[in-house]
Design a protein around this motif. Sequence first.
Motif, PDB file in Angstrom:
ATOM      1  N   GLU A   1      41.854 -37.117  27.930  1.00  0.00           N
ATOM      2  CA  GLU A   1      41.303 -37.268  26.583  1.00  0.00           C
ATOM      3  C   GLU A   1      40.558 -38.590  26.437  1.00  0.00           C
TER       4      GLU A   1
ATOM      5  N   TYR B   1      45.949 -27.300  29.675  1.00  0.00           N
ATOM      6  CA  TYR B   1      47.091 -26.994  28.816  1.00  0.00           C
ATOM      7  C   TYR B   1      47.767 -25.702  29.244  1.00  0.00           C
TER       8      TYR B   1
ATOM      9  N   GLU C   1      40.359 -34.925  19.979  1.00  0.00           N
ATOM     10  CA  GLU C   1      40.729 -35.431  21.307  1.00  0.00           C
ATOM     11  C   GLU C   1      41.412 -36.790  21.170  1.00  0.00           C
TER      12      GLU C   1
ATOM     13  N   GLU D   1      42.426 -26.867  21.352  1.00  0.00           N
ATOM     14  CA  GLU D   1      41.424 -26.766  22.418  1.00  0.00           C
ATOM     15  C   GLU D   1      40.750 -25.396  22.400  1.00  0.00           C
TER      16      GLU D   1
ATOM     17  N   HIS E   1      44.907 -36.180  20.328  1.00  0.00           N
ATOM     18  CA  HIS E   1      45.683 -35.791  21.513  1.00  0.00           C
ATOM     19  C   HIS E   1      46.048 -37.027  22.332  1.00  0.00           C
TER      20      HIS E   1
HETATM   21 FE   FE2 Z   1      41.839 -32.273  24.094  1.00  0.00          FE
END
Ligand code: FE2
Lengths: 202, 320
Positions: free
Chosen positions: A127, A52, A163, A75, A166
């Motif tokens: 993910e 990220y 996750e 995260e 995401h």
């Molecule tokens: Fe993640």
Amino acid sequence: MSLRLSPALRHLRASKFTCNNCLRKKHTKISDEVHGMLRVDHAGEFGANRIYAGQMAVLGRSKSAALIQHMWDQEKEHKKIFDDLMVKHRVRPTALMPFWHIAGFLLGAGSAVLGEKSAMACTVAVEASIVEHYNDQLRKLANENPEKHAEIMAAIKKCRDEEQEHHDTGMDKGAEQAPLYKAMTAAIKVGCKAAIALSTKV
Amino acid sequence: MTHPLSSCFCSCRVNRGGQAENSLFSLFRGSVHLWKIDRMLARYLPLLQCYGNFMGRTTIIARPLLASNFSTNGTTSQDANASAQSEGRREEQVSSSKEDDVKFKIFSAALPLVHQLGWTKECLEAGAESIGFSKSSHGIFEHGGTSFVQFFHRNCNKELRKIAKVEQIESAKSDELTKVHQLLEKRLQMILPYLPQWPQAMALMSRPHSSLDSYKLLYELADDICFFAGDRSLNATWYTKRAAVAGLYITGELSLVQDKSANCDESWQMLARRIEDLRKVEEFGGSCSRQQEILKDIAQSSLTLIRNLTGMQSYQRNSR
Ligand SMILES: [Fe+2]
Ligand SMILES: [Fe+2]
């Protein structure tokens, strides 16, 4: 002949502490396998942070910046959770941390360079494999001793759910429309598998 | 600018380590200008140096000692081992705590005899006899003298953990390196009563068949010291810190063994100097973090450049 103890051994018999590892009174020592699980999870969350970070470095001023920042913040929280667990159980971090530091950033930045949709495709691929990996771990821990590993399992569950979120956001933002979506996700998934196998041991 | 570590281990009093080692260090010193752009890489330097330090020194001191042949003929212990194995694995597990107890008793009885008999099988035998065990019961120490030394190390590590636990509460305010220094000193003091016999112990520990266990014990020691000194790092620093502590311990041992000054003052001073060197490295690492930020800026702008060059911007615009 009288039994004489050296100064180094004098207090050995009167052991006040039950846990040999950290000398806390009540602390159940976890197995090497669970150590490996925490190690790889910590490395994974660290890698996710770096991905990220890489995406934000490129897409910091784009319209999906807020969304990526939100996922990044989550995260960071994940990493904090595993940081605490690592210290608590005195788990050795993986020796590949510097490598994930660079590889994660490059993966994030590299996918983001190809466009916002490719960045989302990268998120989806990563993910997806992480959710699968967390589910495997949860199954193993539940089989082994759910009471003993309750804290670790709760941490993994929380992370797994986010996750999944995401992953779904990535799908919503048109990850599948990214150029070479299939080839890219397949490649990243293979990379994730290799990374997981490596970080557990090394 | 010279690297603070350049003086770190090279100036060590016990370094008669030959020129190969020194030229290796000067190689590092030369390349350090390239390395200092990244804090992470700079942190690898002590690791490499300690590794070289550890490997180089142990072999140097161990070789002549191994040649002088401290014999631990393991035939009888092997026989005892084989018979123990035939009794069945399950039974062994049940009786392991009892065996540990016997081991502990023999070991503690043999320890005062080390001064006369050294770290040998004979010493264990004498120890066993003195508390009424049969002469062959030393067979539970698989490798004779080596197991003896390893048992001693393991117990010293345990003892240090207990000291550290108390220390952690008492000196909660002192910084990490000071605690590392204190704990290292405490640990090294534990071998002082056996100093005349210590070269033999070190040689036993560096034997091929025991070196893996020796590394484990050294790792355990370094890990404990770092943990109780308050290290909570979870990146490459975790490794460099432990490597540095392990290297310091080995250097300290070697220095003590050769020390002829009163109360081993020279060794303790040497240890204090090494700790100061590490403190400099810490500060050095801190000054690198600004350069890391510059590095990040360069990376960002070059990525934008790549995007513009490859026409990805227009691709994005079209795909919207
Ligand atoms: Fe993640
Ligand atoms: Fe995460």
